[in-house]
Scaffold this active site. Structure first.
Site, PDB file in Angstrom:
ATOM      1  N   GLY A 158       1.995 -25.049   4.031  1.00 50.01           N
ATOM      2  CA  GLY A 158       0.978 -23.335   5.206  1.00 50.01           C
ATOM      3  C   GLY A 158       1.876 -22.190   4.218  1.00 50.01           C
ATOM      4  O   GLY A 158       1.035 -21.730   3.156  1.00 50.01           O
ATOM      5  N   HIS A 211      11.378 -29.624   0.229  1.00 54.76           N
ATOM      6  CA  HIS A 211       9.903 -30.320  -0.387  1.00 54.76           C
ATOM      7  C   HIS A 211      10.180 -30.837  -1.891  1.00 54.76           C
ATOM      8  O   HIS A 211       8.756 -30.503  -2.233  1.00 54.76           O
ATOM      9  CB  HIS A 211       8.892 -29.759   0.108  1.00 54.76           C
ATOM     10  N   GLY A 216       5.348 -37.236   2.839  1.00 54.29           N
ATOM     11  CA  GLY A 216       6.391 -38.559   2.760  1.00 54.29           C
ATOM     12  C   GLY A 216       7.944 -37.495   3.131  1.00 54.29           C
ATOM     13  O   GLY A 216       9.124 -37.928   3.823  1.00 54.29           O
ATOM     14  N   ASN A 217       7.876 -35.949   3.540  1.00 51.51           N
ATOM     15  CA  ASN A 217       9.322 -35.511   3.347  1.00 51.51           C
ATOM     16  C   ASN A 217       9.713 -35.400   4.210  1.00 51.51           C
ATOM     17  O   ASN A 217      10.389 -35.160   4.709  1.00 51.51           O
ATOM     18  CB  ASN A 217       8.165 -34.390   2.517  1.00 51.51           C
TER      19      ASN A 217
END
Length: 424
Positions: A158, A211, A216-217
């Site tokens: 983002g 992160h 997959g975080n």
């Protein structure tokens, strides 16, 4: 203006200063969460709790993946929970389900502390990725993700620019030092435990902020949050799902995560680089969500209400293809925890052969479960009956099935039982 963060001091504060007025409120929520979770643990008989814990594994899987935009069907999760299938035979969503469940199960066997937290994260990611087909490990740019390794390039999520890859080691060392120490403090009980519980939600945000993996975080962070809560003595039996609460308030979850990403809002907003108020609000939201889920599951397992729902299911939904005495056996297992198979005739009042047939039907559909082919049986929670037994556990779906689908379930259960009995 920071382009990419490169110094761990830039993610301060990592915990809420105990001199802040909001800290007392957060401790109060931590105490309420501890009490709500402990009351549920005490209310569910151990043998039933084991089956419920398995059901919650499926909830964690379903809702954590839903947050990531992957909507699964509970039957796919049921297959991942109970059946052994070859990778080539699995659909992608079934592979995602199996991967999450395996990573969640691995995490439950671990202990967390200041020396193990970083390796825990790497191993959760590795365990998750190892059960995925190659196409799900391929990233948008065509490269392949390496299971169990921190990222080696920059990412933007983002508007958030995550820390520079070359400095990740320093960020993770600081993360482990602070939050691992808090997890060890929790063993003292009392105020240190409550303080550590608050810190687990701060740790959840900061892990998402760092992160550390290319993908997959979110799943790793939620599995880690569950593990941290267990390390603080909360939800040790895994009887309620944090991910369910986060998914059902998904917009708030993402908004509070983003709010805690923001820079400090002036001299009254803590002493760190990031907003302490935003982090505190995320912790408040997280604990309120956890309290709601623990209380919700406790209401589902109120003996009187559960017995009414189970009786209604067998009388109204299954009255044409299962004897009324099936409800007696199932509810006896729920109330007592478990019973010997040879007691079926005494419990139901049926002839021995008929009682064995009813028992076999209940085992075949997953209403009764056992650790061995001839061992005691306890109550199970088959996915096709959840819409009646535990309404609203999953989103509004009709889990009642057709006779053809039921025959398929029985066939699959028979194969699984045969494999179990033969040790394969």
């Amino acid at each position: 203006m920071v382009d990419f963060y490169d110094n761990p001091v830039q993610m301060e504060p990592l915990v809420i200063d105990d001199s802040r007025p909001i800290f007392k409120d957060l401790l109060g929520l931590a105490h309420e969460l501890s009490e709500a979770s402990a009351c549920l643990d005490a209310a569910v008989i151990p043998a039933t709790a084991k089956s419920l814990s398995e059901l919650v594994e499926g909830l964690n899987c379903y809702y954590s993946n839903l947050i990531e935009g992957h909507k699964m069907h509970p039957s796919d999760i049921d297959k991942a929970l109970h059946e052994v299938t070859e990778k080539a035979d699995r659909k992608n969503l079934q592979s995602l389900a199996l991967a999450h469940i395996e990573a969640d199960r691995w995490a439950k066997q671990q202990s967390l502390g200041k020396e193990t937290l970083e390796s825990f994260l790497l191993n959760v990611h590795r365990t998750f990725c190892q059960h995925l087909p190659e196409e799900l490990l391929r990233l948008d740019d065509g490269s392949m993700m390496t299971p169990g390794e921190f990222r080696t390039r920059e990412v933007q999520v983002g508007r958030h620019l995550a820390p520079k890859a070359e400095t990740l080691g320093r960020f993770m060392d600081r993360y482990q030092q602070v939050y691992g120490q808090r997890l060890e403090w929790a063993q003292k009980g009392g105020l240190p435990k409550l303080t550590s519980m608050v810190s687990t939600f701060a740790a959840h945000h900061r892990l998402a902020w760092i992160h550390p993996f290319l993908d997959g975080n979110g799943r790793v962070a939620r599995i880690t949050l569950d593990a941290m809560l267990r390390a603080c003595g909360v939800n040790g039996s895994s009887l309620w799902s944090m991910s369910r609460g986060l998914a059902k308030t998904s917009d708030q979850y993402k908004a509070y995560l983003a709010g805690a990403d923001e820079a400090r809002h002036g001299a009254l907003d803590g002493r760190g680089n990031l907003t302490e108020k935003g982090l505190a609000e995320f912790c408040r939201y997280g604990m309120q969500t956890a309290i709601d889920q623990a209380k919700y599951m406790a209401s589902m397992f109120s003996r009187e209400h559960f017995q009414a729902r189970a009786s209604g299911y067998f009388q109204k939904v299954r009255h044409t293809d299962m004897k009324p005495e099936a409800a007696h056996l199932y509810l006896h297992a729920f109330v007592m925890g478990e019973f010997e198979r040879g007691e079926a005739s005494r419990i139901t009042g049926l002839a021995e052969r008929t009682a064995r047939s009813v028992l076999s039907d209940l085992i075949g559909e997953g209403f009764l479960v056992s650790d061995s082919p001839k061992g005691k049986v306890s109550a199970g929670f088959p996915v096709h009956a959840l819409g009646s037994l535990l309404p609203n556990l999953y989103p509004a779906c009709d889990f009642d099935i057709t006779p053809e689908e039921l025959a398929e379930i029985r066939h699959r259960k028979k194969i699984a039982t045969s494999r179990f009995a033969s040790g394969r």
